[in-house]
Design a protein around this motif. Structure first.
Motif, PDB file in Angstrom:
ATOM      1  N   VAL A   9       0.903  -1.070  -0.179  1.00  0.00           N
ATOM      2  CA  VAL A   9      -0.047  -0.037  -0.021  1.00  0.00           C
ATOM      3  C   VAL A   9       0.913   1.274  -0.084  1.00  0.00           C
ATOM      4  O   VAL A   9       1.884   1.440   1.011  1.00  0.00           O
ATOM      5  CB  VAL A   9      -0.915  -0.047   1.321  1.00  0.00           C
ATOM      6  N   THR A  10       0.674   2.008  -0.989  1.00  0.00           N
ATOM      7  CA  THR A  10       1.597   3.284  -1.121  1.00  0.00           C
ATOM      8  C   THR A  10       0.572   4.611  -0.797  1.00  0.00           C
ATOM      9  O   THR A  10      -0.525   4.707  -1.753  1.00  0.00           O
ATOM     10  CB  THR A  10       2.139   3.563  -2.331  1.00  0.00           C
ATOM     11  N   ILE A  11       0.703   5.263  -0.026  1.00  0.00           N
ATOM     12  CA  ILE A  11      -0.224   6.480   0.268  1.00  0.00           C
ATOM     13  C   ILE A  11       0.499   7.850   0.039  1.00  0.00           C
ATOM     14  O   ILE A  11       1.661   7.849   0.781  1.00  0.00           O
ATOM     15  CB  ILE A  11      -0.863   6.422   1.741  1.00  0.00           C
ATOM     16  N   THR A  12      -0.003   8.818  -0.578  1.00  0.00           N
ATOM     17  CA  THR A  12       0.551   9.750  -0.918  1.00  0.00           C
ATOM     18  C   THR A  12      -0.292  11.198  -0.274  1.00  0.00           C
ATOM     19  O   THR A  12      -1.298  11.103  -0.660  1.00  0.00           O
ATOM     20  CB  THR A  12       0.848   9.896  -2.455  1.00  0.00           C
ATOM     21  N   LYS A  13       0.378  12.201   0.301  1.00  0.00           N
ATOM     22  CA  LYS A  13      -0.247  13.260   0.451  1.00  0.00           C
ATOM     23  C   LYS A  13       0.442  14.363   0.435  1.00  0.00           C
ATOM     24  O   LYS A  13       1.667  14.464   0.788  1.00  0.00           O
ATOM     25  CB  LYS A  13      -0.697  13.316   2.236  1.00  0.00           C
ATOM     26  N   GLY A  14       0.313  15.219  -0.562  1.00  0.00           N
ATOM     27  CA  GLY A  14       1.077  16.411  -1.115  1.00  0.00           C
ATOM     28  C   GLY A  14       2.204  15.951  -1.681  1.00  0.00           C
ATOM     29  O   GLY A  14       2.287  14.898  -2.403  1.00  0.00           O
ATOM     30  N   ARG A  15       3.542  16.068  -1.047  1.00  0.00           N
ATOM     31  CA  ARG A  15       4.720  15.679  -1.600  1.00  0.00           C
ATOM     32  C   ARG A  15       5.477  14.478  -0.877  1.00  0.00           C
ATOM     33  O   ARG A  15       6.379  14.043  -1.251  1.00  0.00           O
ATOM     34  CB  ARG A  15       5.980  16.943  -1.466  1.00  0.00           C
ATOM     35  N   SER A  16       4.553  14.191   0.331  1.00  0.00           N
ATOM     36  CA  SER A  16       4.844  12.883   1.147  1.00  0.00           C
ATOM     37  C   SER A  16       4.365  11.857   0.610  1.00  0.00           C
ATOM     38  O   SER A  16       3.207  11.546   0.129  1.00  0.00           O
ATOM     39  CB  SER A  16       4.612  13.351   2.517  1.00  0.00           C
ATOM     40  N   GLU A  17       5.296  10.466   0.749  1.00  0.00           N
ATOM     41  CA  GLU A  17       4.623   9.407   0.296  1.00  0.00           C
ATOM     42  C   GLU A  17       5.342   8.085   1.154  1.00  0.00           C
ATOM     43  O   GLU A  17       6.310   8.424   1.657  1.00  0.00           O
ATOM     44  CB  GLU A  17       5.311   9.176  -1.156  1.00  0.00           C
ATOM     45  N   THR A  18       4.342   7.189   1.670  1.00  0.00           N
ATOM     46  CA  THR A  18       4.672   6.136   2.448  1.00  0.00           C
ATOM     47  C   THR A  18       4.226   4.945   1.917  1.00  0.00           C
ATOM     48  O   THR A  18       3.302   4.921   1.391  1.00  0.00           O
ATOM     49  CB  THR A  18       4.391   6.525   3.931  1.00  0.00           C
ATOM     50  N   GLN A  19       4.645   3.736   2.362  1.00  0.00           N
ATOM     51  CA  GLN A  19       4.492   2.539   2.003  1.00  0.00           C
ATOM     52  C   GLN A  19       4.633   1.681   3.188  1.00  0.00           C
ATOM     53  O   GLN A  19       5.007   1.873   4.333  1.00  0.00           O
ATOM     54  CB  GLN A  19       5.648   1.960   1.063  1.00  0.00           C
ATOM     55  N   VAL A  20       3.358   0.654   3.189  1.00  0.00           N
ATOM     56  CA  VAL A  20       3.319  -0.404   4.126  1.00  0.00           C
ATOM     57  C   VAL A  20       2.985  -1.799   3.416  1.00  0.00           C
ATOM     58  O   VAL A  20       2.499  -1.759   2.285  1.00  0.00           O
ATOM     59  CB  VAL A  20       2.439  -0.094   5.184  1.00  0.00           C
ATOM     60  N   HIS A  21       3.536  -3.008   3.778  1.00  0.00           N
ATOM     61  CA  HIS A  21       3.383  -4.244   3.158  1.00  0.00           C
ATOM     62  C   HIS A  21       2.860  -4.943   4.382  1.00  0.00           C
ATOM     63  O   HIS A  21       3.110  -4.991   5.719  1.00  0.00           O
ATOM     64  CB  HIS A  21       4.667  -4.900   2.924  1.00  0.00           C
ATOM     65  N   PHE A  22       1.807  -5.925   3.816  1.00  0.00           N
ATOM     66  CA  PHE A  22       1.167  -6.997   4.930  1.00  0.00           C
ATOM     67  C   PHE A  22       0.435  -8.132   3.983  1.00  0.00           C
ATOM     68  O   PHE A  22       0.179  -7.903   2.934  1.00  0.00           O
ATOM     69  CB  PHE A  22       0.096  -6.259   5.793  1.00  0.00           C
TER      70      PHE A  22
END
Length: 143
Positions: A24-37
């Motif tokens: 799962v990749t979530i973006t808000k503005g210029r920030s992006e984060t990922q999580v795997h499960f």
């Protein structure tokens, strides 16, 4: 106005076709984060069904949780909620990579999204036919 987006990629387990690895990749503005499960292929369906008719009142919320029971699995919590009495909505994102310092990583933020945008996410998730290497993409909009 675009507030953020979510991209979910699925990879089926080659030995257990009911089990899937999600990125799962979530973006808000210029920030992006990922999580795997890892989870059952239908893990998103209940959250999607609940989002389709959300909200019925300003105190309602809809919750998705993954990785809660596992000791080492990355944790993802998504919560659709109203942030005022008029019914404006947002999606809170909580990610915990469950690492010990100095490798720890936890993040918490909210993405503004009209209720109609969250309803659309619900339709996408509820109707997603998870297959190997399939993707789901959603954009959070406000007026």
């Amino acid at each position: 106005m675009l507030q953020g987006n979510i991209l979910i990629r699925a990879s089926l387990d080659e030995y257990d076709y009911d089990w899937c690895e999600f990125e799962v990749t979530i973006t808000k503005g210029r920030s992006e984060t990922q999580v795997h499960f890892g989870s059952a292929i239908g893990t998103w369906k209940e959250f999607g069904l609940a989002l389709q008719s959300y909200p019925s009142k300003a105190t309602d919320y809809v919750l998705f949780e993954s990785g809660i029971g596992g000791l080492y699995e990355e944790k993802l919590i998504l919560k659709a909620y109203c942030y005022d009495t008029i019914g404006h909505t947002a999606l809170t994102v909580n990610i915990d990579h469950k690492k010990e310092p100095p490798d720890d990583f936890r993040i918490h933020f909210s993405v503004l999204a009209e209720a109609a945008s969250l309803n659309h996410l619900g339709r996408l998730l509820a109707n997603w036919e998870v297959k190997n290497n399939s993707e789901l993409y959603w954009q959070a909009y406000t007026s």
